[in-house]
Write a protein that holds these residues in place. Structure first.
Motif, mmCIF file in Angstrom:
data_model
loop_
_atom_site.group_PDB
_atom_site.id
_atom_site.type_symbol
_atom_site.label_atom_id
_atom_site.label_comp_id
_atom_site.label_asym_id
_atom_site.label_seq_id
_atom_site.Cartn_x
_atom_site.Cartn_y
_atom_site.Cartn_z
ATOM 1 N N SER A 206 0.823 -1.221 0.000
ATOM 2 C CA SER A 206 0.000 0.000 0.000
ATOM 3 C C SER A 206 0.854 1.267 0.000
ATOM 4 O O SER A 206 0.358 2.338 -0.360
ATOM 5 C CB SER A 206 -0.965 0.006 1.189
ATOM 6 N N ASP A 244 -9.347 0.134 1.837
ATOM 7 C CA ASP A 244 -9.167 -0.451 0.503
ATOM 8 C C ASP A 244 -7.861 -1.257 0.397
ATOM 9 O O ASP A 244 -7.153 -1.179 -0.610
ATOM 10 C CB ASP A 244 -9.195 0.648 -0.565
ATOM 11 N N LYS A 248 -5.645 -2.002 -3.132
ATOM 12 C CA LYS A 248 -4.271 -1.522 -3.316
ATOM 13 C C LYS A 248 -3.322 -2.686 -3.607
ATOM 14 O O LYS A 248 -2.446 -2.598 -4.471
ATOM 15 C CB LYS A 248 -3.823 -0.759 -2.064
ATOM 16 N N TRP A 252 -1.169 -3.337 -7.230
ATOM 17 C CA TRP A 252 0.288 -3.465 -7.341
ATOM 18 C C TRP A 252 0.722 -4.857 -7.798
ATOM 19 O O TRP A 252 1.729 -4.997 -8.480
ATOM 20 C CB TRP A 252 0.967 -3.072 -6.026
#
Lengths: 536, 174
Positions: A206, A244, A248, A252
């Motif tokens: 994150s 969230d 996230k 990624w």
């Protein structure tokens, strides 16, 4: 020989799968012709294993003849038993020694996994956090660069030619500067040492941004994360202030996988791997969990049960579950994964892969908690943010709760040989040797199994534990029962999948070049099942 | 004292609910003393532990729960687990004896493999002095040296000399 058929954690819903007990009194075993063996009923057959890990599944009649010492010479059964080392006559000791040596090859070298807790600070709050994370303002839980360099010096002093430095936390990206310092310093220092050096980061992603990702990919840092399944479950268990966490992480994962492809790396080998922590809420969602991993492009899923360390001890009432329920969940999830594999979707269960590599491959993939003796101190070391050194990741987790039983020293004063020769390390090597462990010594699965001293210490009060009422033992036995049932069924599609799950492909790209111009000359033993610490 | 509802032979188990303690008498011929110590030690975080010998051939293990207001179920769990741990420790004690060579060999291989050969720095720090051979307490001295008594060889020579002298005297006295 013995029957290790009774498990402590009786699977209520799996009762129908329970094998019929062997009527040993009626069989009247007679010793004399058999070489050493252990046995266990598997459905309507009997599994026999020997000291060097070879095995056979016999029908009950075949087993009866074997146990009575009445197998006719020259019969097909006699040939099978003889060629697998179950008869005294023709038993070849030198070959058995070589097989045993291959299974214990990890004894030849020191720790290859070095876990650096670069901070305890974390921006996520996980219901089961094993690491006892700290709030984001707890800057005193950041590892200093000086401490990190000393930890690297100790790690590179290992007698192992392969060294993996694993960044853990907290969230390691919170102390990104120290991560960079470790990578730079270790790479420089290793030019003289010449080890096959790898870096791994266990992160929730994150706090990642493109600049950080560029740097991490350029420096060949392997990135791992945690995914607890579908979005709702993940976000309920792993909370970000923005709510969230899953979104996230998924963003990624996809971005990193794209970058690997842009580099021309084989996507079947180079992709983000994720770790799962199974809580009570996960159990009914076995299908959704598998689907989530497949959809994210992960090729492996480690169906790990929850551990009782850190916050998980406090939240146990809400998150824990009986292990027979876990085994039911495991069977359903892996059955489904096998179905997917039969349809061409490659997804591997890591527990199964570890055991099958030993069962089918005859060698040990060096998973630290599934070997005898376990890897605490002799296969891995954990360096906490303050410079304290522990035998294992669980050791530093226990220390966070005030129990320093697994502390070996401090980076300021410790010398490598003193660490790995520490009395605590020796005690753990003895305690996790299954040849001295009640139950294990007679267990059919002994050649493939292992025990975790820190878990035993935490849950049963001693580093030895008691396997008959030990939850980890119940899980290990239950999984191996399942695998041998599958081997017994002999479905060609399942056997092909199992064979593929035991194939280790080294990720050479992640091995650090020894000079700026050179690339690694030979593959590291980076098995796909080496533990990568706890969840991010 | 009252009896805890545990399936134990009569007289082997006693419970004091007021005190939150439970005592288990152990047959010392069945369980080796090191196993009793090992099993009892496991409980020191949960209970105050006392071992004593009420009668010959029996060791009594008393566990006083550290938890306030321990219920009969708590005490039953405590003593039940103690009994299981006792068997586990006794079995492990036997296995350790049976498999000592195997376990020691593997442990030595594991630790030696991890430690590797000593470096020059390690050797530089090695204590090559003979101070370890100094004996300020006289532990390495023989009993005769320590107490100024004649050595056996001296005592024997002296005795034979005295015998000879006595013989000479005898001769003289004839």
């Amino acid at each position: 020989m013995t029957d290790a058929g009774h498990d402590p954690d009786v699977p209520a819903d799996l009762a129908a799968l329970r094998p019929v007990p062997l009527p040993m009194a009626a069989i009247r075993p007679r010793a004399g012709t058999q070489a050493m063996f252990r046995f266990r009923p598997i459905r309507n057959h009997v599994l026999v294993t020997n000291v060097d890990g070879r095995w056979l599944l016999l029908s009950r009649d075949e087993f009866t003849a074997f146990a009575r010492g009445e197998v006719p010479e020259g019969s097909p059964l006699h040939d099978r038993l003889s060629s697998h080392g179950f008869l005294r006559e023709g038993y070849r000791v030198p070959q058995a020694v070589e097989r045993l040596r291959a299974r214990r090859s990890f004894l030849q070298a020191g720790p290859n996994l070095h876990m650096l807790v670069v901070t305890l600070r974390c921006n996520e709050t996980c219901a089961y956090c094993h690491a006892s994370r700290a709030n984001m303002d707890a800057v005193h839980t950041d590892m200093s660069k000086e401490t990190a360099r000393k930890a690297v010096d100790l790690a590179l002093a290992s007698t192992s030619p392969f060294v993996t430095l694993e960044f853990q936390g907290g969230e390691p990206l919170v102390n990104y500067e120290v991560v960079q310092e470790v990578v730079d310093y270790a790479t420089r220092q290793n030019r003289e040492r010449g080890k096959q050096l790898e870096f791994t980061m266990v992160s929730n992603f994150s706090l990642l941004d493109d600049a950080k990702l560029d740097w991490l990919i350029e420096h060949r840092v392997q990135l791992c994360t945690s995914v607890d399944g579908p979005q709702a479950l993940h976000n309920a268990q792993r909370r970000l202030p923005t709510g969230d966490a899953h979104q996230k992480t998924v963003f990624w994962i996809r971005r990193i996988n794209e970058r690997y492809q842009q580099l021309g790396l084989d996507p079947t080998l180079y992709h983000v791997e994720a770790l799962l922590t199974t809580t009570r809420a996960t159990l009914p969602m076995w299908k959704e969990v598998v689907d989530t991993y497949v959809e994210l492009g992960c090729r492996s899923l480690f169906l790990r049960p929850i551990d009782p360390f850190g916050f998980a001890e406090r939240t146990a009432r809400r998150l824990e579950y009986p292990r027979h329920e876990y085994l039911e969940y495991y069977r359903r999830a892996v059955d489904y994964m096998l179905e997917l594999n039969a349809r061409g979707v490659e997804i591997l269960e890591r527990y199964a892969a570890i055991f099958l590599t030993k069962i089918l491959g005859g060698h040990d993939p060096n998973f630290l908690d599934l070997r005898s003796p376990a890897g605490a101190g002799i296969g891995a070391l954990a360096y906490d943010y303050d410079g304290s050194i522990y035998t294992c990741d669980e050791g530093r987790m226990l220390a966070a709760a005030g129990d320093q039983s697994f502390r070996l020293g401090h980076v300021d004063t410790a010398r490598y040989r003193e660490l790995v020769g520490h009395p605590t390390v020796r005690a753990l090597a003895i305690a996790t040797n299954l040849d001295a462990q009640p139950d294990c010594v007679h267990c059919t699965y002994q050649p493939y199994c292992g025990t975790n001293a820190a878990y035993n210490h935490k849950t049963q009060g001693s580093i030895f534990g008691r396997m008959r009422d030990n939850a980890v033992c119940a899980v290990h036995k239950g999984i191996q029962d399942y695998l041998f049932e599958k081997l017994d069924e002999g479905d060609p599609s399942v056997l092909r999948t199992f064979e593929r799950w035991t194939t280790i492909r080294a990720r050479e790209h992640f091995v650090q070049p020894l000079s700026d111009a050179s690339s690694p000359s030979s593959p590291a033993p980076a098995d796909p099942v080496t533990p990568r610490g706890g969840p991010a | 004292m009252s009896t805890l509802p545990l399936q134990a032979p009569e007289g082997l188990l006693e419970v004091d609910l007021d005190d939150g303690s439970v005592s288990l008498q152990i047959d010392a011929t069945l369980y080796p003393l090191p196993a009793i110590y090992a099993a009892a030690y496991v409980f020191i975080d949960r209970a105050y532990v006392l071992l004593d010998r009420p009668v010959d051939g029996r060791v009594r293990l008393t566990l006083a729960s550290k938890a306030p207001a321990a219920t009969p179920e708590d005490l039953r769990a405590l003593v039940g687990e103690a009994a299981n741990e006792l068997l586990s420790a006794a079995f492990r004690h036997q296995l350790t004896q049976d498999n000592r060579v195997l376990v020691e060999t593997v442990t030595m291989q594991a630790v030696a493999g991890a430690m590797g050969a000593p470096s020059l720095a390690d050797l530089a720090d090695f204590d090559f002095t003979d101070e370890a051979l100094d004996d300020p307490l006289g532990i390495a001295q023989s009993w005769e040296e320590k107490h100024g008594r004649p050595l056996p060889s001296e005592a024997s020579a002296k005795a034979s000399a005295e015998t000879s002298a006595e013989g000479a005297d005898s001769e003289d006295s004839r």
